[in-house]
Structures are given as structure tokens and as C-alpha cells.
Scaffold this active site. Structure first.
Site, PDB file in Angstrom:
ATOM      1  N   LEU A  58       0.823  -1.209   0.000  1.00  0.00           N
ATOM      2  CA  LEU A  58       0.000   0.000   0.000  1.00  0.00           C
ATOM      3  C   LEU A  58       0.857   1.258   0.000  1.00  0.00           C
ATOM      4  CD1 LEU A  58      -2.262  -1.376   2.804  1.00  0.00           C
ATOM      5  CD2 LEU A  58      -3.172  -0.758   0.558  1.00  0.00           C
ATOM      6  N   ASP A  59       0.623   2.109  -0.976  1.00  0.00           N
ATOM      7  CA  ASP A  59       1.168   3.457  -0.908  1.00  0.00           C
ATOM      8  C   ASP A  59       0.453   4.192   0.231  1.00  0.00           C
ATOM      9  OD1 ASP A  59       2.552   5.822  -1.872  1.00  0.00           O
ATOM     10  OD2 ASP A  59       0.607   6.462  -2.638  1.00  0.00           O
TER      11      ASP A  59
END
Length: 238
Positions: free
Chosen positions: A15-16
Site C-alpha cells: 500500500l502506498d
């Protein structure tokens, strides 16, 4: 002598952070303005400055008018302002905590892989309540010298060292809002699902090769569950 089989790897969601899980633009933009003000030149338009959110800050300043001889000083001013004020001016996008809970309940590992320095990423995740919903937070070194692909590589290495097995690329996905998220995913042979509520936009994501773009946070968990081959959570009885 036979050895017991290794456990099957759990599906992995990388996940960014900025523009994917949280809206950090207000704090970033105020710090960018402070840095340009220190230099004594006008800051770029807000639409341009929004491109500063996500990539390493040195790269953004270099791309938008800061000469090499001023770069270290400008970055130092940005870092001082951001560490004191900007880092806390952020909010989690509506629906993100629910999406993370759904994914974890279905059995996915959730690891943040962010270009934000880890010294800021870890405390801000704790401050906004994301830490209990994540398995790990992997961020950039203080000098932001690593590419997104390198940061993702360390996130994958963390999973390997923690679980004892390599993640299956076919059941691993990167979720991000900028082209460097897509490029980093491709470097590891995994798909990237873009999010349309971030700072890059659908055109940038698709041009970079995102597998798909999700525009509503409520659709994120169902789309990822389908892609990872995980069952949707059972609906509570009515």
C-alpha cells in the site's frame, strides 16, 4: 529425510500512503510553500505542487526550478517545516479503515510501502489510527535515496523474513495513486491497482500500465479480494 512442506504464502497487499490511504496534500503543500519562500521565489501553482505529494521531495524540487546549488538548503527548510507542522496536517480518506479491516479479515497481509521517510511514516500511521490495521510500515531512508521499487523490495523482504516464504507474485498487488507505484510494481512482476482519489489521476496510472483504476474507496476491498482470489466477507444476518 523428508521436510515438512512450507506453508502457502498469504496474499499480500502493498500500500502506498500519501494519496492512497491518506490525504497529506495540505501539510506537504504548506511545507513546499515555506521552502520556496525561503528561496525567495514564487511557489508553483497548486496544481503543479500537488505533483510533489508522493515522489521523493528532492526529485520534485529539481523538476520545478530549484538549482542544484540550492537544493540541500531548500530540502532542509522543507523537512524542518514538514517535521514540525506539515506531517500532522493529514487525514485518512473516508472508508479506508473499513477496507483494510475487510482485507485483513479475509487473510491478506497489509504492508505499507511508501516513499515518505520511515521516520515520518511510522508515527503518522500511529497518529491517524492506521497502525493496528497494518502488518508493517516500510518507508524511505532519511535521504530519500531509494526508488519506489527498492522500497517495495524491502517490504517484500520483510514478508519473506517474517513468514519464512516468498510472496506469490500472482497473489500480490500494489495499490497506489502515482506512476512510480506502477513502475515499482512492474519491477517486481506484480500488478498495480491504481486509485482515482489520489494525486496522479486515471490517465497517469493507465499510461504507466496500472492493471485497473478504482475510483471509489468502497470498491477497493471487493476488487482486491477478487484479484487475490479471496472470498468476500460473509454478510451479517439481517
Amino acid at each position: 529425510m523428508t521436510h515438512p512442506p512450507l506453508p502457502a504464502p498469504r496474499p499480500l497487499v502493498l500500500l502506498d500512503l500519501d494519496g492512497t490511504l491518506m490525504d497529506s496534500a495540505p501539510g506537504v503543500l504548506s511545507s513546499v510553500r515555506a521552502a520556496y519562500g525561503h528561496l525567495g521565489v514564487p511557489a508553483p501553482a497548486d496544481a503543479v505542487m500537488r505533483t510533489f505529494v508522493g515522489p521523493p521531495i528532492r526529485r520534485s524540487f529539481t523538476a520545478h526550478g530549484v538549482a542544484a546549488e540550492h537544493l540541500a538548503d531548500v530540502v532542509a527548510v522543507y523537512n524542518e517545516h514538514f517535521g514540525r507542522v506539515g506531517v500532522w496536517d493529514t487525514t485518512v480518506f473516508d472508508g479506508v479503515p473499513e477496507a483494510l479491516r475487510t482485507l485483513r479479515d479475509a487473510g491478506a497481509l497489509l504492508v505499507v510501502a511508501t516513499a515518505k521517510p520511515v521516520a515520518w511514516a511510522v508515527p503518522i500511521c500511529a497518529e491517524v489510527g492506521l497502525t493496528p490495521l497494518l502488518d508493517a510500515v516500510v518507508g524511505a531512508p532519511a535521504d530519500e535515496s531509494e526508488s519506489k521499487a527498492q522500497i517495495m523490495g524491502r517490504a517484500i523482504a520483510w514478508v519473506r523474513s517474517t513468514t519464512g516464504v516468498d510472496p506469490d507474485p500472482a497473489r500480490t498487488v500494489m495499490v497506489g495513486d502515482r506512476e512510480h507505484d506502477v513502475e515499482g510494481a512492474h519491477a517486481h512482476g506484480i500488478a498495480c491497482v491504481g486509485v482515482g482519489w489520489g494525486y496522479g489521476g486515471e490517465e497517469e496510472l493507465l499510461r504507466a500500465g496500472a492493471a485497473e483504476v478504482v475510483h471509489d474507496v468502497a470498491d477497493l476491498a471487493p476488487r482486491l479480494l477478487h484479484r487475490l482470489g479471496l472470498p468476500a466477507p460473509a454478510r451479517p444476518p439481517s
